[in-house]
Scaffold this active site. Structure first.
Site, PDB file in Angstrom:
ATOM      1  N   ARG A  83      85.451 -45.260  78.168  1.00 34.43           N
ATOM      2  CA  ARG A  83      84.995 -43.912  78.489  1.00 34.43           C
ATOM      3  C   ARG A  83      85.301 -43.106  77.337  1.00 34.43           C
ATOM      4  NH1 ARG A  83      84.158 -44.120  84.602  1.00 34.43           N
ATOM      5  NH2 ARG A  83      83.897 -41.914  84.559  1.00 34.43           N
ATOM      6  N   TYR A  91      83.032 -40.550  75.327  1.00 32.12           N
ATOM      7  CA  TYR A  91      82.662 -39.415  76.242  1.00 32.12           C
ATOM      8  C   TYR A  91      83.762 -38.347  76.264  1.00 32.12           C
ATOM      9  CZ  TYR A  91      80.676 -36.727  80.182  1.00 32.12           C
ATOM     10  OH  TYR A  91      80.123 -35.540  80.806  1.00 32.12           O
ATOM     11  N   ASP A  92      84.997 -38.921  77.028  1.00 32.79           N
ATOM     12  CA  ASP A  92      86.136 -38.050  77.194  1.00 32.79           C
ATOM     13  C   ASP A  92      86.860 -37.555  76.061  1.00 32.79           C
ATOM     14  OD1 ASP A  92      85.474 -39.507  79.520  1.00 32.79           O
ATOM     15  OD2 ASP A  92      87.753 -40.384  79.787  1.00 32.79           O
ATOM     16  N   ASN A 101      81.744 -33.719  88.998  1.00 36.70           N
ATOM     17  CA  ASN A 101      80.746 -34.413  89.618  1.00 36.70           C
ATOM     18  C   ASN A 101      79.562 -33.744  90.288  1.00 36.70           C
ATOM     19  OD1 ASN A 101      82.947 -36.388  89.527  1.00 36.70           O
ATOM     20  ND2 ASN A 101      81.411 -37.907  89.588  1.00 36.70           N
ATOM     21  N   ARG A 109      74.464 -42.889  87.832  1.00 32.97           N
ATOM     22  CA  ARG A 109      75.514 -42.291  88.587  1.00 32.97           C
ATOM     23  C   ARG A 109      75.580 -42.472  90.034  1.00 32.97           C
ATOM     24  NH1 ARG A 109      75.408 -36.459  85.263  1.00 32.97           N
ATOM     25  NH2 ARG A 109      73.428 -37.177  85.223  1.00 32.97           N
ATOM     26  N   VAL A 110      76.662 -42.180  90.892  1.00 33.83           N
ATOM     27  CA  VAL A 110      76.549 -42.870  92.175  1.00 33.83           C
ATOM     28  C   VAL A 110      75.868 -42.230  92.982  1.00 33.83           C
ATOM     29  CG1 VAL A 110      78.507 -41.445  92.939  1.00 33.83           C
ATOM     30  CG2 VAL A 110      78.492 -43.708  93.848  1.00 33.83           C
ATOM     31  N   ASN A 148      72.329 -43.473  92.359  1.00 34.70           N
ATOM     32  CA  ASN A 148      72.123 -44.937  92.533  1.00 34.70           C
ATOM     33  C   ASN A 148      72.076 -45.258  94.072  1.00 34.70           C
ATOM     34  OD1 ASN A 148      72.345 -45.961  90.114  1.00 34.70           O
ATOM     35  ND2 ASN A 148      74.208 -46.805  90.288  1.00 34.70           N
ATOM     36  N   PHE A 149      72.951 -44.725  95.125  1.00 32.72           N
ATOM     37  CA  PHE A 149      73.168 -45.056  96.369  1.00 32.72           C
ATOM     38  C   PHE A 149      71.788 -44.601  96.917  1.00 32.72           C
ATOM     39  CE2 PHE A 149      77.724 -44.899  97.259  1.00 32.72           C
ATOM     40  CZ  PHE A 149      78.179 -46.093  96.112  1.00 32.72           C
TER      41      PHE A 149
HETATM   42  P1  NAD Z   1      71.690 -35.286  81.377  1.00 35.75           P
HETATM   43  O1  NAD Z   1      71.831 -36.524  80.574  1.00 35.75           O
HETATM   44  O2  NAD Z   1      70.539 -35.285  82.451  1.00 35.75           O
HETATM   45  O3  NAD Z   1      71.272 -34.095  80.297  1.00 35.75           O
HETATM   46  C1  NAD Z   1      71.966 -34.094  79.040  1.00 35.75           C
HETATM   47  C2  NAD Z   1      70.766 -33.581  78.076  1.00 35.75           C
HETATM   48  O4  NAD Z   1      71.208 -33.690  76.936  1.00 35.75           O
HETATM   49  C3  NAD Z   1      69.545 -34.731  78.161  1.00 35.75           C
HETATM   50  O5  NAD Z   1      68.374 -33.809  78.256  1.00 35.75           O
HETATM   51  C4  NAD Z   1      69.458 -35.285  76.594  1.00 35.75           C
HETATM   52  O6  NAD Z   1      68.366 -35.501  76.402  1.00 35.75           O
HETATM   53  C5  NAD Z   1      70.064 -34.354  75.965  1.00 35.75           C
HETATM   54  N1  NAD Z   1      70.723 -34.629  74.712  1.00 35.75           N
HETATM   55  C6  NAD Z   1      71.712 -35.665  74.815  1.00 35.75           C
HETATM   56  N2  NAD Z   1      72.186 -35.915  73.417  1.00 35.75           N
HETATM   57  C7  NAD Z   1      71.468 -34.935  72.777  1.00 35.75           C
HETATM   58  C8  NAD Z   1      71.400 -34.641  71.411  1.00 35.75           C
HETATM   59  N3  NAD Z   1      72.194 -35.318  70.303  1.00 35.75           N
HETATM   60  N4  NAD Z   1      70.919 -33.474  70.870  1.00 35.75           N
HETATM   61  C9  NAD Z   1      69.942 -32.861  71.712  1.00 35.75           C
HETATM   62  N5  NAD Z   1      69.970 -33.267  72.902  1.00 35.75           N
HETATM   63  C10 NAD Z   1      70.613 -34.465  73.526  1.00 35.75           C
HETATM   64  O7  NAD Z   1      73.052 -34.937  82.160  1.00 35.75           O
HETATM   65  P2  NAD Z   1      73.481 -33.658  82.802  1.00 35.75           P
HETATM   66  O8  NAD Z   1      74.014 -34.106  84.176  1.00 35.75           O
HETATM   67  O9  NAD Z   1      72.412 -32.704  83.008  1.00 35.75           O
HETATM   68  O10 NAD Z   1      74.728 -32.906  81.905  1.00 35.75           O
HETATM   69  C11 NAD Z   1      74.652 -32.024  81.156  1.00 35.75           C
HETATM   70  C12 NAD Z   1      75.953 -31.739  80.529  1.00 35.75           C
HETATM   71  O11 NAD Z   1      76.867 -31.352  81.558  1.00 35.75           O
HETATM   72  C13 NAD Z   1      76.443 -32.616  79.585  1.00 35.75           C
HETATM   73  O12 NAD Z   1      76.959 -32.034  78.514  1.00 35.75           O
HETATM   74  C14 NAD Z   1      77.658 -33.265  80.636  1.00 35.75           C
HETATM   75  O13 NAD Z   1      78.566 -33.854  79.763  1.00 35.75           O
HETATM   76  C15 NAD Z   1      78.056 -31.957  81.454  1.00 35.75           C
HETATM   77  N6  NAD Z   1      78.475 -32.639  82.659  1.00 35.75           N
HETATM   78  C16 NAD Z   1      77.972 -33.043  83.580  1.00 35.75           C
HETATM   79  C17 NAD Z   1      78.513 -33.514  84.908  1.00 35.75           C
HETATM   80  C18 NAD Z   1      77.412 -33.916  85.979  1.00 35.75           C
HETATM   81  O14 NAD Z   1      78.136 -34.527  86.897  1.00 35.75           O
HETATM   82  N7  NAD Z   1      76.323 -34.014  85.889  1.00 35.75           N
HETATM   83  C19 NAD Z   1      79.675 -33.432  84.981  1.00 35.75           C
HETATM   84  C20 NAD Z   1      80.570 -33.069  83.886  1.00 35.75           C
HETATM   85  C21 NAD Z   1      79.980 -32.310  82.909  1.00 35.75           C
HETATM   86  N1  UDP Z   2      79.956 -46.064  91.498  1.00 32.03           N
HETATM   87  C1  UDP Z   2      79.770 -47.082  92.449  1.00 32.03           C
HETATM   88  N2  UDP Z   2      78.566 -47.597  92.389  1.00 32.03           N
HETATM   89  C2  UDP Z   2      77.527 -47.110  91.626  1.00 32.03           C
HETATM   90  C3  UDP Z   2      77.861 -46.104  90.635  1.00 32.03           C
HETATM   91  C4  UDP Z   2      78.898 -45.701  90.628  1.00 32.03           C
HETATM   92  O1  UDP Z   2      80.491 -47.337  93.156  1.00 32.03           O
HETATM   93  O2  UDP Z   2      76.232 -47.734  91.716  1.00 32.03           O
HETATM   94  C5  UDP Z   2      81.515 -45.454  91.499  1.00 32.03           C
HETATM   95  C6  UDP Z   2      81.950 -45.490  90.085  1.00 32.03           C
HETATM   96  O3  UDP Z   2      82.603 -46.922  89.923  1.00 32.03           O
HETATM   97  C7  UDP Z   2      82.987 -44.344  90.231  1.00 32.03           C
HETATM   98  C8  UDP Z   2      82.151 -43.483  91.286  1.00 32.03           C
HETATM   99  O4  UDP Z   2      81.334 -43.983  92.021  1.00 32.03           O
HETATM  100  O5  UDP Z   2      84.011 -44.690  90.897  1.00 32.03           O
HETATM  101  C9  UDP Z   2      81.530 -42.227  90.330  1.00 32.03           C
HETATM  102  O6  UDP Z   2      80.763 -42.687  89.339  1.00 32.03           O
HETATM  103  P1  UDP Z   2      79.732 -41.997  88.710  1.00 32.03           P
HETATM  104  O7  UDP Z   2      79.338 -42.753  87.396  1.00 32.03           O
HETATM  105  O8  UDP Z   2      78.735 -41.114  89.340  1.00 32.03           O
HETATM  106  O9  UDP Z   2      80.788 -40.700  87.845  1.00 32.03           O
HETATM  107  P2  UDP Z   2      82.002 -40.659  87.198  1.00 32.03           P
HETATM  108  O10 UDP Z   2      82.786 -42.028  87.182  1.00 32.03           O
HETATM  109  O11 UDP Z   2      81.907 -40.281  85.754  1.00 32.03           O
HETATM  110  O12 UDP Z   2      82.778 -39.394  87.745  1.00 32.03           O
END
Ligand code: NAD
Ligand code: UDP
Length: 313
Positions: free
Chosen positions: A141, A144-145, A173, A185-186, A189-190
């Site tokens: 991870r 990303y992190d 999330n 994502r969970v 998926n569910f």
């Molecule tokens: P997503 O994957 O749906 O959206 C990301 C977007 O960025 C996509 O449209 C993708 O095509 C675009 N992208 C990726 N790499 C790119 C690049 N190099 N240049 C231009 N565009 C690029 O994800 P999301 O859930 O909409 O997340 C959006 C933002 O929020 C991300 O930065 C993510 O890290 C952050 N975030 C989301 C969550 C969540 O739970 N959804 C949680 C924490 C942080």
């Molecule tokens: N997870 C799960 N089944 C799935 C997808 C995810 O049990 O089909 C679990 C995963 O292992 C994690 C939690 O759900 O513990 C949230 O996962 P997600 O990928 O949505 O977000 P993140 O782990 O980045 O918070």
């Protein structure tokens, strides 16, 4: 009218944000390379006279005269961000440098979509913004992190050294319509599994927890953060403090989808999967007068309705 750039604007969160910013009377440029985003997410906005789309990768410099930048570009689902880990780091780090450079040149205010993942597998619960986190820098991870942690470092240093007006949102999330059906994502998926009559896949024993925030609450929080006083830079947690185990989430989804009573499929827990996660949102409540208002049951209903519709197509 403000000119606003949204990177990652064709993604799940970005498309909802573009829509709200347009509805509030702004001029919006959506930038995306369509790695995980899609034109379908923004198709309904294309006829809008103040909506513009640029196919562009944030790892390359971008030039535009704008007042505000929301930097969301980055894949967010573990399967997508691990697909090309090096590219994920580049997107967070070079993307931040390019967008901060743009903000500096045009004197725009810039907001970074950071993440609860900066806390890693947290030893402090619930997570407050002053917790430094527990992240494995070489794990699966980490692309990303650590990319997001480095982006935060870049943001605060452009602020300290160059006076760039910054905002850092640590997003927890978030779920809702326009997540990809195969997003991984969970919540998606569910729902997709249950609607397709397949068993939901629970990783580990399902005792790990997450706190799920509905998309509309997040978008409201992001806009409030962007509009907050310049002295308030964050980082600030944006998430819903109601915490559920993954098993509880599975039970809820299965109960809400009629005829779905298939035994879950238990799979191994992925490497470095955080065991618990819950935002402390005292800072957001105080500084932004914001808190989530949509409970999980209601948000899940909207999301199930969305996936039921797109899976029929
Ligand atoms: P997503 O994957 O749906 O959206 C990301 C977007 O960025 C996509 O449209 C993708 O095509 C675009 N992208 C990726 N790499 C790119 C690049 N190099 N240049 C231009 N565009 C690029 O994800 P999301 O859930 O909409 O997340 C959006 C933002 O929020 C991300 O930065 C993510 O890290 C952050 N975030 C989301 C969550 C969540 O739970 N959804 C949680 C924490 C942080
Ligand atoms: N997870 C799960 N089944 C799935 C997808 C995810 O049990 O089909 C679990 C995963 O292992 C994690 C939690 O759900 O513990 C949230 O996962 P997600 O990928 O949505 O977000 P993140 O782990 O980045 O918070």
């Amino acid at each position: 009218m403000k000119r606003i750039l949204v990177t990652g604007g064709a993604g799940f969160i970005g498309s909802h944000l573009c829509e709200k910013l347009l509805n509030e009377g702004n001029d919006v440029i959506c930038l995306d390379n369509y790695f995980t985003g899609s034109k379908a997410n923004i198709a309904h906005l294309l006829g809008h006279p103040y909506f513009e789309v640029a196919r562009h990768d944030v790892t390359m410099p971008f030039f535009a005269e704008v007042d505000e930048i929301y930097n969301l570009a980055c894949p967010a689902s573990p399967i997508h961000y691990q697909y090309n880990a090096i590219k994920t780091v580049k997107t967070s780090v070079m993307g931040a440098i390019n967008m901060l450079g743009l903000a500096k040149r045009v004197k725009a205010k810039i907001l970074q979509a950071s993440t609860s993942e900066v806390y890693g597998d947290p030893k402090v619960h619930p997570q407050t913004e002053d917790y430094w986190g527990h992240v494995n820098p070489i794990g699966l991870r980490a692309c990303y992190d650590e990319g997001k942690r480095c982006a935060e470092t870049l943001f605060v240093n452009y602020h300290r050294q160059n006076g760039v007006r910054i905002k850092i949102a640590r997003i927890f999330n978030t779920y809702g319509p326009r997540m990809l059906p195969d997003d991984g994502r969970v919540v998606s998926n569910f729902i997709v599994q249950a609607l397709s009559g397949k068993p939901v896949t629970i990783f580990g024993n399902g005792s790990q927890t997450r706190s799920f925030q509905y998309i509309d609450d997040l978008v409201e929080g992001l806009i409030r953060l962007m509009n907050s006083d310049d002295e308030f830079t964050g980082p600030v947690n944006l998430g819903n403090p109601s915490e559920f185990s993954i098993l509880e989430l599975a039970e809820k989804v299965m109960k809400m989808i009629p005829g779905c009573n298939i035994t879950p499929d238990f799979k191994p827990l992925p490497e470095d999967d955080p065991m618990q996660r819950q935002p402390d949102i005292a800072l957001a409540r105080k500084k932004l007068e914001w808190e989530p208002v949509i409970p999980l049951d209601e948000g899940l209903k909207h999301t199930i309705d969305y996936f039921a519709k797109i899976l029929k197509r």
